[in-house]
Design a protein around this motif. Sequence first.
Motif, short mmCIF file in Angstrom:
data_model
loop_
_atom_site.label_atom_id
_atom_site.label_comp_id
_atom_site.label_asym_id
_atom_site.label_seq_id
_atom_site.Cartn_x
_atom_site.Cartn_y
_atom_site.Cartn_z
N GLY A 268 2.97 -3.09 4.92
CA GLY A 268 2.44 -2.83 3.59
C GLY A 268 3.30 -1.91 2.76
N CYS A 269 4.33 -1.31 3.36
CA CYS A 269 5.19 -0.38 2.65
C CYS A 269 6.43 -1.10 2.15
N ALA A 270 6.71 -1.02 0.86
CA ALA A 270 7.88 -1.67 0.28
C ALA A 270 9.13 -0.80 0.36
N THR A 271 8.94 0.48 0.66
CA THR A 271 10.07 1.39 0.85
C THR A 271 9.78 2.32 2.00
N VAL A 272 10.84 2.81 2.61
CA VAL A 272 10.75 3.90 3.58
C VAL A 272 11.59 5.04 3.03
N ARG A 273 10.94 6.17 2.75
CA ARG A 273 11.62 7.30 2.13
C ARG A 273 11.98 8.34 3.18
N VAL B 188 0.84 -1.17 0.00
CA VAL B 188 0.00 0.00 0.00
C VAL B 188 0.88 1.23 0.00
N GLU B 189 0.31 2.35 -0.41
CA GLU B 189 1.04 3.60 -0.37
C GLU B 189 1.05 4.12 1.06
N CYS B 190 2.24 4.47 1.55
CA CYS B 190 2.33 5.00 2.91
C CYS B 190 1.86 6.43 2.92
N ALA B 191 1.03 6.77 3.89
CA ALA B 191 0.51 8.13 3.97
C ALA B 191 0.21 8.48 5.40
N VAL C 62 12.37 -2.08 1.95
CA VAL C 62 12.09 -2.85 3.17
C VAL C 62 11.09 -3.96 2.85
N ASP C 63 10.97 -4.88 3.77
CA ASP C 63 10.01 -5.97 3.65
C ASP C 63 8.61 -5.42 3.95
N PRO C 64 7.68 -5.51 3.01
CA PRO C 64 6.34 -4.96 3.27
C PRO C 64 5.56 -5.70 4.35
N ASP C 65 6.03 -6.90 4.75
CA ASP C 65 5.38 -7.61 5.85
C ASP C 65 5.84 -7.09 7.21
N HIS C 66 6.82 -6.17 7.21
CA HIS C 66 7.34 -5.60 8.45
C HIS C 66 6.73 -4.22 8.69
N GLU C 67 6.62 -3.86 9.96
CA GLU C 67 6.39 -2.46 10.32
C GLU C 67 7.71 -1.90 10.81
N HIS C 68 7.86 -0.56 10.75
CA HIS C 68 9.14 0.06 11.04
C HIS C 68 8.97 1.29 11.91
N PRO D 292 22.84 17.67 9.55
CA PRO D 292 23.06 16.22 9.44
C PRO D 292 22.08 15.46 10.32
N VAL D 293 21.69 14.28 9.86
CA VAL D 293 20.72 13.44 10.57
C VAL D 293 21.40 12.15 11.02
N ARG D 294 21.12 11.77 12.25
CA ARG D 294 21.45 10.42 12.71
C ARG D 294 20.17 9.81 13.25
N ALA D 295 19.89 8.57 12.85
CA ALA D 295 18.66 7.91 13.26
C ALA D 295 18.89 6.41 13.33
N LEU D 296 18.03 5.74 14.07
CA LEU D 296 17.99 4.29 14.06
C LEU D 296 16.73 3.84 13.35
N LEU D 297 16.88 2.94 12.38
CA LEU D 297 15.75 2.33 11.71
C LEU D 297 15.53 0.95 12.33
N LEU D 298 14.36 0.75 12.93
CA LEU D 298 14.01 -0.50 13.59
C LEU D 298 12.78 -1.08 12.91
N GLY D 299 12.77 -2.37 12.68
CA GLY D 299 11.61 -2.95 12.03
C GLY D 299 11.49 -4.43 12.32
N GLY D 300 10.36 -4.98 11.95
CA GLY D 300 10.17 -6.40 12.13
C GLY D 300 8.76 -6.84 11.78
N GLU D 301 8.63 -8.12 11.63
CA GLU D 301 7.32 -8.71 11.39
C GLU D 301 6.51 -8.63 12.67
N PRO D 302 5.25 -8.20 12.61
CA PRO D 302 4.43 -8.16 13.83
C PRO D 302 4.48 -9.48 14.57
N LEU D 303 4.63 -9.41 15.89
CA LEU D 303 4.83 -10.61 16.68
C LEU D 303 3.65 -11.58 16.56
#
Length: 331
Positions: free
Chosen positions: A236-241, A11-14, A203-209, A248-259
């Motif tokens: 549902g998102c195949a990419t995270v933009r 799905v389109e992320c919005a 990203v894996d669309p089966d994961h949330e992030h 400058p930005v520093r961030a942690l990207l965390l994700g996974g399949e819902p438990l």
Amino acid sequence: MTRLDRPSEEVECASGDESGVSVMTAREVPLGGPRAMTVRRTLPQRGRTMIGAWCFVDHYGPDDVAETGGMVVAPHPHTGLQTVSWLFTGEIEHRDSAGHHAMVRPGELNLMTAGRGISHSEVSTAATSVLHGAQLWVALPAEARGTDPAFRHYAPDPVAGEGWEARVFLGSLLGDRSPVETFSPLVGAELLLEPGTSLEVAVDPDHEHGVLVDAGRVEVEGVPGTPSDLVHVPTGCATVRLRAGEEPVRALLLGGEPLGESIVMFWNFIGATHEEVAGYREEWQAQITRDGTVVGDSQDVADGRFGVVPGDHLAPIPSPALPNARLRPRS
């Protein structure tokens, strides 16, 4: 709340509705130390308790250790989870009852598996003048909660492109893969973006992030995130933009399949039921108490589920009292 269903298509992320990208703001929590080092906690919170199997996100610093006293977390217990320590600045000494003794340093993963039960301590070293990082927990699925305690260290090499750099410490991202095994599908990475950089992460669309912003301002799928925000991206998102602002930005990207299952979480314990967690608490209290008083030296802790942390002489941390109501499952 974690979705239990799987999307049948991308799905389109919005932003702007329950199914879209949202921003979780932090609350300040005193952690400890002589003058109470403060952390910024974004997970769990009332509106969302997990992102994939990530169930706890603390973010701290940069702290002047001379003012805060640094991190002094005496031996305490865990069950049913993994702790993920990630530093930006400083050094922390880790000791646990399974016999692991390690230094947590910037850009290096230290992952401790509590499984059926462990105790550990975390103390910033005397050489640390500034402490800055994140402490994260991952809930173990039911079939893995009885696993033996373990510890894993991994120092990922950076991968880079135009205007960005990443260190992938769990899972697979940006063409790199961590060799660290996990009990459920996960991803974890530190991202550095130069000002104005746009990065599209497959990203894996089966994961949330979730994108935990440490420094700078960044748009995640067009939604602005500022330091200490955790920006949630649904399944549902195949990419995270991502798009960095003027700094400058520093961030942690965390994700996974819902438990896909409920957990009961109290203090440092995760279990399946109120009774199970209450039992863990009772066992810990029995190990650390003599004649109704908590022992003053962790070497005097009795043998039991949570063991004894070798070489640590701080007084163990007692559990808070259970609430006057049954613990509610989280999902």
